[in-house]
Design a protein around this motif. Structure first.
Motif, PDB file in Angstrom:
ATOM      1  N   THR A   1       0.819  -1.217   0.000  1.00 42.28           N
ATOM      2  CA  THR A   1       0.000   0.000   0.000  1.00 42.28           C
ATOM      3  C   THR A   1       0.854   1.269   0.000  1.00 42.28           C
ATOM      4  N   LYS A   2       2.015   1.222   0.631  1.00 47.26           N
ATOM      5  CA  LYS A   2       2.844   2.438   0.650  1.00 47.26           C
ATOM      6  C   LYS A   2       3.263   2.802  -0.774  1.00 47.26           C
ATOM      7  N   ASN A   3       3.633   1.785  -1.553  1.00 52.95           N
ATOM      8  CA  ASN A   3       4.036   2.066  -2.944  1.00 52.95           C
ATOM      9  C   ASN A   3       2.870   2.625  -3.746  1.00 52.95           C
ATOM     10  N   VAL A   4       1.676   2.103  -3.461  1.00 55.53           N
ATOM     11  CA  VAL A   4       0.498   2.571  -4.191  1.00 55.53           C
ATOM     12  C   VAL A   4       0.243   4.046  -3.853  1.00 55.53           C
ATOM     13  N   ARG A   5       0.333   4.371  -2.568  1.00 53.31           N
ATOM     14  CA  ARG A   5       0.121   5.766  -2.169  1.00 53.31           C
ATOM     15  C   ARG A   5       1.168   6.670  -2.806  1.00 53.31           C
ATOM     16  N   ASP A   6       2.419   6.227  -2.769  1.00 54.98           N
ATOM     17  CA  ASP A   6       3.495   7.059  -3.326  1.00 54.98           C
ATOM     18  C   ASP A   6       3.302   7.287  -4.819  1.00 54.98           C
ATOM     19  N   SER A   7       2.877   6.234  -5.523  1.00 54.04           N
ATOM     20  CA  SER A   7       2.763   6.404  -6.968  1.00 54.04           C
ATOM     21  C   SER A   7       1.598   7.329  -7.316  1.00 54.04           C
ATOM     22  N   LEU A   8       0.540   7.261  -6.512  1.00 54.70           N
ATOM     23  CA  LEU A   8      -0.607   8.144  -6.738  1.00 54.70           C
ATOM     24  C   LEU A   8      -0.217   9.598  -6.467  1.00 54.70           C
ATOM     25  N   LEU A   9       0.497   9.793  -5.374  1.00 55.94           N
ATOM     26  CA  LEU A   9       0.951  11.132  -5.007  1.00 55.94           C
ATOM     27  C   LEU A   9       1.871  11.683  -6.086  1.00 55.94           C
TER      28      LEU A   9
ATOM     29  N   LEU B   1      -7.665  13.845  -3.533  1.00 58.05           N
ATOM     30  CA  LEU B   1      -6.630  12.804  -3.588  1.00 58.05           C
ATOM     31  C   LEU B   1      -6.206  12.414  -2.168  1.00 58.05           C
ATOM     32  N   ASN B   2      -6.113  13.413  -1.291  1.00 54.21           N
ATOM     33  CA  ASN B   2      -5.741  13.115   0.093  1.00 54.21           C
ATOM     34  C   ASN B   2      -6.776  12.186   0.735  1.00 54.21           C
ATOM     35  N   CYS B   3      -8.046  12.352   0.350  1.00 52.66           N
ATOM     36  CA  CYS B   3      -9.094  11.477   0.894  1.00 52.66           C
ATOM     37  C   CYS B   3      -8.872  10.031   0.453  1.00 52.66           C
ATOM     38  N   ILE B   4      -8.405   9.839  -0.780  1.00 49.66           N
ATOM     39  CA  ILE B   4      -8.128   8.469  -1.241  1.00 49.66           C
ATOM     40  C   ILE B   4      -6.918   7.917  -0.485  1.00 49.66           C
ATOM     41  N   LEU B   5      -5.872   8.744  -0.374  1.00 45.30           N
ATOM     42  CA  LEU B   5      -4.630   8.265   0.241  1.00 45.30           C
ATOM     43  C   LEU B   5      -4.834   7.840   1.684  1.00 45.30           C
ATOM     44  N   LYS B   6      -5.718   8.530   2.393  1.00 44.83           N
ATOM     45  CA  LYS B   6      -5.890   8.162   3.802  1.00 44.83           C
ATOM     46  C   LYS B   6      -7.143   7.331   4.020  1.00 44.83           C
ATOM     47  N   SER B   7      -7.695   6.789   2.943  1.00 40.18           N
ATOM     48  CA  SER B   7      -8.870   5.928   3.075  1.00 40.18           C
ATOM     49  C   SER B   7      -8.476   4.621   3.752  1.00 40.18           C
ATOM     50  N   ASP B   8      -9.474   3.911   4.237  1.00 42.51           N
ATOM     51  CA  ASP B   8      -9.206   2.687   4.996  1.00 42.51           C
ATOM     52  C   ASP B   8      -8.489   1.617   4.184  1.00 42.51           C
ATOM     53  N   VAL B   9      -8.696   1.630   2.874  1.00 44.60           N
ATOM     54  CA  VAL B   9      -8.036   0.604   2.069  1.00 44.60           C
ATOM     55  C   VAL B   9      -6.527   0.857   1.990  1.00 44.60           C
ATOM     56  N   LEU B  10      -6.153   2.123   1.786  1.00 46.15           N
ATOM     57  CA  LEU B  10      -4.730   2.421   1.586  1.00 46.15           C
ATOM     58  C   LEU B  10      -3.987   2.764   2.868  1.00 46.15           C
ATOM     59  N   GLN B  11      -4.698   3.257   3.874  1.00 52.72           N
ATOM     60  CA  GLN B  11      -4.017   3.637   5.119  1.00 52.72           C
ATOM     61  C   GLN B  11      -4.948   3.350   6.291  1.00 52.72           C
ATOM     62  N   PRO B  12      -5.060   2.080   6.635  1.00 52.16           N
ATOM     63  CA  PRO B  12      -6.071   1.698   7.624  1.00 52.16           C
ATOM     64  C   PRO B  12      -5.706   2.082   9.049  1.00 52.16           C
ATOM     65  N   GLY B  13      -6.735   2.384   9.834  1.00 49.22           N
ATOM     66  CA  GLY B  13      -6.523   2.580  11.262  1.00 49.22           C
ATOM     67  C   GLY B  13      -6.478   1.209  11.916  1.00 49.22           C
ATOM     68  N   ALA B  14      -6.112   1.187  13.175  1.00 45.69           N
ATOM     69  CA  ALA B  14      -5.969  -0.094  13.885  1.00 45.69           C
ATOM     70  C   ALA B  14      -7.306  -0.814  14.015  1.00 45.69           C
ATOM     71  N   ASP B  15      -8.402  -0.058  13.965  1.00 49.93           N
ATOM     72  CA  ASP B  15      -9.708  -0.686  14.197  1.00 49.93           C
ATOM     73  C   ASP B  15     -10.387  -1.156  12.912  1.00 49.93           C
ATOM     74  N   VAL B  16      -9.723  -1.019  11.776  1.00 46.78           N
ATOM     75  CA  VAL B  16     -10.361  -1.422  10.510  1.00 46.78           C
ATOM     76  C   VAL B  16      -9.994  -2.862  10.195  1.00 46.78           C
ATOM     77  N   SER B  17     -11.013  -3.697  10.031  1.00 48.07           N
ATOM     78  CA  SER B  17     -10.733  -5.117   9.795  1.00 48.07           C
ATOM     79  C   SER B  17     -10.313  -5.354   8.347  1.00 48.07           C
ATOM     80  N   LEU B  18      -9.653  -6.480   8.133  1.00 54.25           N
ATOM     81  CA  LEU B  18      -9.238  -6.826   6.771  1.00 54.25           C
ATOM     82  C   LEU B  18     -10.466  -7.053   5.894  1.00 54.25           C
ATOM     83  N   ASP B  19     -11.521  -7.613   6.473  1.00 56.29           N
ATOM     84  CA  ASP B  19     -12.741  -7.828   5.701  1.00 56.29           C
ATOM     85  C   ASP B  19     -13.338  -6.496   5.236  1.00 56.29           C
ATOM     86  N   ASP B  20     -13.311  -5.513   6.123  1.00 57.03           N
ATOM     87  CA  ASP B  20     -13.859  -4.211   5.732  1.00 57.03           C
ATOM     88  C   ASP B  20     -13.047  -3.607   4.601  1.00 57.03           C
TER      89      ASP B  20
END
Length: 1261
Positions: A1031-1039, A1075-1094
């Protein structure tokens, strides 16, 4: 010029005496005569529009013009070629002043009037400039300056002539309403012909403009600019205006000078040094005040109170400027000092760009470069220039600067104060204290200069910001009121709300006519009517760019994605007609012989109508005799307007048997309901609810004609570790169950009686649905299978030789021994590592193979999940997402609170319009081709998108690449053809045609993009990339791609300007926030409480979202209900997604397409609470309620109508969640306030803008 917004992100080096430069006009009052803020001429501005310098100005520097180091002089380019106006956002520091010849920019067109009667750019020659008299009243709005304010007409003494005088004055100055000393702040109301000066005094300005008089270290500030009439501000109204200084100096020049009429624009070139880095003018009418960044307050200004900021606008950076790169650009003895924050009106009025130094360009005249003797930032002992933060840089070289924007630093000092009252953020309003959630100031960086405000209606304006050099003033050097903030003002940066509202105002009233090639449609958030006149409606196709680059080199250089988001079966509003159905009989649709494109408005008839020339491949094809028609004098067929395929962008053809599988017409489709009856499913209440609902739902099966019964047949299966098939033939008295326990080799145990017509077998079906919950009420079976369940449905459809849809209701991880068995692989330790991508990939390949078989049969799968723990959505979702199906997830399902949401989703899913066994192909004209596809489908080759099911909510996103050059004359064409089976078994072709322009100039590309569609594409691209990259590479490439897009614009389209400005193309000014909203979305930058299923669920969900859904998903809509007018049908104006915008006394409704949150402030008025909840006490509100009580008052009725309308606009039912302020649920709510810093490490909007600017500068250097 209209397409950019500029923000000064860097702080300018202060090149003036301690007391600051003259303040460019008030913040946020863009002026009409300036290149940037265009106000309608007839606007009731407090000031008369400033039309550029008057004729009496001398050619050289006007007397009294204080030279100021970084104001390079510019020659006036009479014509700015591009119509890109820029409003600079000054985020940081500016380069050192240089002296030398002014740069000459090529002749560029300066469009004199922007939209409406707004005047952009230089006034017509010879028009006497009208400058607003100082004494005209400004609308005070909500601004309170921290000291009492004097009436506008006050006369102030002449400005101090020498540094010493200035120093003396400062020393004796008091904050408050004391009357100024005669040599006071230098404010005399300027005469009408002068530009009002909103700048602080310029210290020691000599009476005449002469380089030699200034001390080397103290360049004089440039003259202030006249302010444009107030623009529509986003946020609080501007503070009251203060009198302008120095009547005689046309700009607030430092020394007294005789008033001089400004020279005609065309003559105004100042021979001084070249501009250091000037921002181009924003000639465009910016949509809103420009985004300017309010810089931190000046260091040594203890005595100036700041005007207070509007409370409604949170200050984004209370703690200090966001981190930015180091002040590499400072030159001169001192690092730039912090500047007062700009109080900015709505972020989008593009105003005049800041001059390199950050001052407003002088009225109409190009900014002057200080004379050599005056260069160098002020010494520390001198004190920071007071008003520096907001100087607006000159827009285009040689042009009159744009109106001062929001970015100007505040009003002139009040009578008792010298210098400016520093302003806090916002369009002037109350001073705000530090806001929660922001980090403290970054040390060692220069403050942000304020960017100019963009004018409210500008179509497009570049924006500029500079995150880098933001010094944080030492707290000890600042007066207490200034210690509260030294960060960029959030109100000075582009506001999504302002852009949305401006678009509604500009484009919402007129129908959108699709006949104009390359015309960008209104934003997705605007309600508009579409008239199809040859191109597909934007409800069917939205493009990222409506001007395609002519060559692949140009496309690579800009890196703007070239894509279309296509929603082939989109639902239309009632006032628009559905595509016409054309039946050409047994011969079928007319097509090009070579490329097989279908007849459309892009085909040109020749030879009297006997042949047609294909617009896609240029091949000439004979017209069949039955289709022949004569041509009129223009070369069009005389029946052109009688045939939808010749005059419309979207229509349907009846397909012949040649378009059917095995050359035979299809059977009507079938729906099969597969219900998990394991222990968890029964205990949660899901089984009972599904069975009860199906009894009524079966009356609502989709049909072509509402008066006729649906042709769809239905079947039922229940399962746990084994499968139970039910015979519900009409002739039976009771349903029969057949159990298949050999799940390894699935088959259907009965042929006759499994798929039946509802009307014929209703009694048996209802008996079955009553019995199922009872039969399994006491089950102890906890294990389930999943693969065999889909296989069973697939086999049943194969046996019936029809397409169809499976509705699978499933509760747990399929761990029973069977094909497709899974195990728990949830491992949070992999998050953030290179192995994280494996968590998004299917665990076993079984489901990929199964999906392929389903697509071949036309078997679409919709999955309803009711998990209480990990169920491996990444794997279970493979079949739904490959067959064009949907996934619905109800974690911790509880009948009491989740039933309404589930049943609404199920009803809509069963009833919605869809096609089965679909194949889609996108054809393009020579020069481009479709190369990549995103969505829920399967592809067995590189051109055909295969969908077992295609419903009205699904989109397919197509990316295009060049394979040859395009020509500007012919443009680029695309045709999307979808072959599908309708509900009644008809085979049809739905055709959507789209023509876009081609351009050889990058400026044209950037002028006609659609940010919402670009964001939709980026999200899908990024979410697919997580399958193969960390995910870090994905965020970097988008940025990186986003930085490239903006850097290319800056380098090739924007006029020269300081590196301290971030310049954004007008139509992309929201690219960073989204773009910042995409970069910090749960898929690309999840918080500790976000499950893998979500995360897997959201990833799959976004892959087929349309632009309207992705817009509200990434940037939720937030409405202040305390502003709701129950008499009106309109909604209250939305507010930006930041905690600072929430008032403790308010109630807010937030929607993101999946949830609705009702946030209740702890101090909400009792009457408001009584109207909504039926209780006046905050403590008595029940946070567990999922629907509002139906109270008999107008407010309650109107609010419930709004919630209902929001739900009908979205494909998924949004559950209402009541969030009381300071309650535990508030953390979830705050997660959707996307402009703030997030718990998972996501940057706030302001910080991200600064970071983006730093990236752009690195690319440019």
């Amino acid at each position: 010029m209209r397409d950019e917004l500029r923000m000064n992100v860097n702080q300018q080096p202060h090149m003036t005496s301690p007391y600051g430069q003259p303040q460019p006009g008030y913040q946020g009052y863009p002026q009409s005569g300036y290149g940037g803020g265009h106000m309608p001429v007839g606007y009731p501005a407090q000031y008369a529009p400033y039309n550029g310098p008057g004729t009496a100005y001398q050619q050289g520097p006007p007397q009294g013009y204080s030279p100021y180091a970084s104001f390079p002089s510019k020659t006036l380019a009479t014509n700015l070629a591009s119509d890109l106006s820029s409003s600079p956002l000054n985020l940081g520091m500016r380069g050192p002043p240089t002296s030398g010849a002014p740069p000459v920019s090529g002749a560029q067109n300066y469009s004199q009037f922007g939209q409406g009667d707004v005047q952009n750019g230089p006034p017509p020659m010879g028009a006497p400039p009208q400058r607003p008299p100082v004494s005209q009243s400004y609308t005070p709005g909500a601004g309170n300056l921290s000291g009492p304010q004097h009436p506008y007409v006050q006369q102030f003494g002449a400005p101090p002539v020498s540094m010493q005088q200035m120093t003396n004055q400062m020393a004796s100055m008091q904050v408050g309403s004391t009357t100024p000393s005669p040599a006071g702040p230098g404010y005399a109301p300027p005469s009408v012909t002068q530009a009002p000066i909103s700048a602080a005094y310029t210290p020691a300005a000599p009476p005449t403009f002469s380089p030699s008089t200034a001390a080397p270290t103290q360049p004089l500030p440039t003259e202030g600019v006249a302010q444009p009439p107030p623009q529509s501000y986003y946020g609080a109204p501007p503070p009251a205006q203060q009198p302008f200084p120095n009547p005689s100096a046309p700009f607030s020049t430092a020394g007294p000078t005789q008033p001089q009429a400004p020279p005609p624009v065309s003559q105004q070139s100042f021979p001084q040094a070249p501009p250091v880095s000037q921002t181009p003018f924003s000639t465009a009418l910016p949509p809103g005040p420009t985004q300017s960044y309010g810089g931190p307050p000046p260091q040594a200004q203890p005595l100036f109170p700041r005007p207070q900021l509007p409370t409604s606008q949170p200050s984004a950076f209370p703690g200090g400027p966001p981190p930015t790169s180091t002040p590499s650009q400072l030159t001169g003895p001192m690092p730039p000092l912090p500047q007062p924050p700009v109080s900015q009106p709505s972020p989008y009025h593009s105003g005049p760009p800041l001059t390199p130094t950050g001052f407003l360009p002088q009225g109409g005249a190009p900014p002057m470069h200080p004379h050599p003797g005056m260069q160098g930032p002020p010494m520390a002992s001198q004190g920071p220039p007071v008003a520096q933060a907001n100087h607006i840089p000159p827009s285009q070289p040689g042009m009159p600067p744009g109106p001062p924007n929001a970015g100007m630093s505040g009003p002139p000092p009040q009578p008792g104060m010298q210098g400016y009252p520093p302003q806090q953020n916002g369009a002037f309003g109350q001073v705000r204290g530090p806001q929660p959630g922001y980090a403290g100031p970054y040390s060692g960086q220069p403050n942000y200069g304020a960017p100019p405000a963009a004018s409210a209606s500008a179509p497009s304006a570049p924006k500029r910001l500079d995150p880098d050099s933001i010094p944080s003033p030492h707290a000890s050097d600042m007066p207490p009121v200034q210690k509260t903030r030294h960060r960029i003002d959030p109100d000075s940066i582009p506001s999504p709300i302002q852009v949305i509202e401006d678009d509604k105002a500009n484009k919402g009233s007129e129908p959108f006519i699709t006949g104009v090639r390359g015309q960008a449609p209104p934003l997705i958030t605007t309600n508009f009517q579409v008239r199809d006149q040859g191109n597909a409606s934007p409800r069917y196709i939205r493009c990222t760019a409506y001007n395609m680059p002519c060559s692949s080199d140009m496309a690579k250089q800009s890196q703007v994605p070239l894509a279309a988001v296509i929603k082939p079966l989109a639902t239309l509003p009632p006032d628009e007609t559905l595509p016409y159905l054309v039946d050409h009989g047994e011969s079928g649709p007319i097509r090009c012989n070579r490329c097989k494109a279908y007849m459309c408005p892009f085909m040109q008839f020749i030879e009297g109508g006997r042949r047609f020339h294909c617009g896609f491949c240029s091949c000439v094809t004979e017209v069949p005799p039955h289709y022949f028609q004569h041509l009129d004098h223009t070369g069009k067929r005389v029946d052109c307007y009688d045939r939808p395929e010749l005059s419309m962008g979207s229509y349907e053809f009846m397909a012949t048997v040649d378009y059917c599988k095995n050359n035979k017409f299809p059977q009507p489709p079938a729906f099969i309901f597969l219900i998990d009856v394991s222990y968890n499913a029964v205990k949660s209440g899901m089984v009972g609810i599904v069975c009860q609902e199906l009894k009524t739902l079966l009356d609502y099966l989709p049909r072509e004609n509402p008066d006729v019964e649906s042709n769809i047949r239905v079947g039922f299966i229940t399962y746990n570790k084994v499968l139970h098939f039910y015979n519900v033939k009409a002739s039976l008295a009771q349903p029969q169950m057949m159990v298949v326990s050999d799940v390894a080799d699935m088959f259907v145990p009965l042929l006759d009686g499994f798929l039946v017509s509802v009307s014929e077998s209703r009694v048996v079906i209802e008996s079955l649905l009553d019995q199922i919950p009872e039969m399994f009420a006491d089950t102890r079976e906890t294990e389930t299978v999943f693969g065999p369940v889909i296989q069973a449905g697939l086999e049943a459809l194969k046996a019936a030789d029809c397409a169809g849809k499976l509705f699978v209701f499933h509760s747990s991880l399929p761990i029973a021994e069977a094909p497709g068995k899974l195990k728990n692989r949830e491992d949070k330790k992999l998050v953030g590592t290179d192995k994280e991508k494996s968590l998004f990939q299917p665990h076993v390949s079984f489901y990929n193979t199964l999906a392929k078989e389903c697509v071949a049969q036309g078997c679409c799968v919709d999955l309803f999940l009711f998990p209480n723990q990990y169920v491996d959505v990444a794997t279970l979702g493979v079949v739904p997402t490959s067959t064009g199906g949907s996934i619905y997830k109800y974690t911790y399902f509880q009948a009491a609170t989740d039933q309404e949401r589930f049943l609404n989703d199920l009803r809509r899913d069963v009833e919605k319009q869809m096609g089965f066994d679909a194949v889609m192909r996108v054809r393009t004209s020579t020069g481009i081709r479709a190369t990549d596809f995103f969505g829920s489908f399967y592809m067995s080759n590189t051109t055909d998108v295969e969908l077992a099911g295609l419903d009205c909510d699904k989109t397919v996103t197509v990316e295009f690449r060049h394979d040859d050059k395009l020509s500007e004359e012919t443009g680029a064409l695309m045709q999307c053809a979808v072959l599908y089976t309708s509900f009644n078994g008809q085979r049809r072709l739905r055709i959507h045609n789209m023509a876009v322009n081609c351009c050889s100039q990058l400026a044209d590309l950037y002028r006609n993009c659609e940010t919402d569609t670009i964001i939709n594409f980026f999200a899908k691209y990024a979410y697919r990339s997580v399958l193969s990259s960390p995910t870090k590479n994905v965020r970097d490439s988008l940025l990186n791609q986003c930085a490239h897009i903006l850097a290319c614009y800056r380098k090739n389209c924007a006029s020269p300007s300081s590196a301290g400005q971030l310049i954004l193309p007008e139509c992309m000014k929201l690219l960073p926030v989204y773009l910042n909203c995409i970069l910090k979305s749960d898929v690309l930058q999840p918080g500790a409480d976000v499950s893998l299923d979500d995360r897997a669920y959201l990833r799959q969900l976004v892959s087929s979202m349309d632009v309207a859904e992705s817009h509200v998903f990434f940037y939720p809509r937030l409405l202040p209900l305390q502003n709701l007018d129950v008499e009106s049908t309109s909604l209250p104006l939305a507010v930006r997604d930041s905690e600072e915008r929430l008032s403790r006394g308010g109630v807010y409704l937030l929607e993101n397409g999946l949830n609705l949150f009702l946030w209740v402030g702890v101090n909400a008025q009792q009457e408001l609470l009584q109207n909504i909840f039926g209780t006046p006490a905050f403590s008595q509100i029940d946070p567990s309620m999922t629907s509002l009580p139906a109270l008999n008052n107008p407010f309650s009725k109107r609010l419930r109508e709004i919630i209902e309308s929001f739900r009908t606009q979205r494909p998924r039912y949004m559950k209402l969640i009541v969030v009381k302020q300071e309650d535990k649920l508030e953390m979830i709510f705050k997660h959707f306030l996307v402009e703030d810093k997030s718990n998972n490490g996501g940057a706030s909007y302001v910080d991200f803008l600064c970071h983006m600017h730093k990236e752009i500068r690195q690319l440019l250097s």
